[in-house]
Design an enzyme around this catalytic site. Sequence first.
Site, PDB file in Angstrom:
ATOM      1  CB  THR A  41      -0.967   0.043   1.206  1.00 23.03           C
ATOM      2  OG1 THR A  41      -0.202   0.104   2.410  1.00 23.03           O
ATOM      3  CG2 THR A  41      -1.900  -1.158   1.195  1.00 23.03           C
ATOM      4  CG  ASN A  42       5.163   3.305   1.006  1.00 18.92           C
ATOM      5  OD1 ASN A  42       5.499   4.041   0.077  1.00 18.92           O
ATOM      6  ND2 ASN A  42       5.452   3.567   2.263  1.00 18.92           N
ATOM      7  CD  GLN A  43      -0.415   6.568  -2.035  1.00 19.07           C
ATOM      8  OE1 GLN A  43       0.036   7.636  -1.634  1.00 19.07           O
ATOM      9  NE2 GLN A  43      -1.708   6.358  -2.166  1.00 19.07           N
TER      10      GLN A  43
END
Length: 168
Positions: A41-43
């Site tokens: 989920t880290n962009q």
Amino acid sequence: MSAIRHASFAPHVTPDTRLLILGSLPGARSLADRQYYAHPTNQFWRLVGAVVDRPLASLDYADRLAALRNARVGLWDVIRTAERRTSSDGDIREAEAHDLGALVATLPDLRMIAFNGGKAAAIGRRQLPPLNGIAVVDLPSSSAAHTIGFDAKLTRWRALRVALDGTD
């Protein structure tokens, strides 16, 4: 849950690095996988991919790092070790900072230092020596927990391109 002392990774830089992106300290998933920004989920990989104009998020980790090297982008963290119970930057305690000045001194082509998130900026700015001709930028965190939205983050992250202009 008691706090555990965590250590960051070695810097991912080359002598011709022009842009150095500094995070705070790898989260649990990154530490377990031994990869920068490993949590799905880290962009980060989408954001920095837009900066270097490559679809980094779709590449395997080794190819992501190679693409950053080729684009003259380096990665590291401002914290060498710290205690933390969760992956949240707000949970970091007893932080021992890296010697950012020593690293910067090895990067003669460095044009910009960018801090990925408020915690990285708060700790990292205190570690920097006086800089001549090197821009310092605070970015919204690439963490999905920082909820300003991807498009708002992307606008700020794209400003890093100026450090790479003229790359040969």
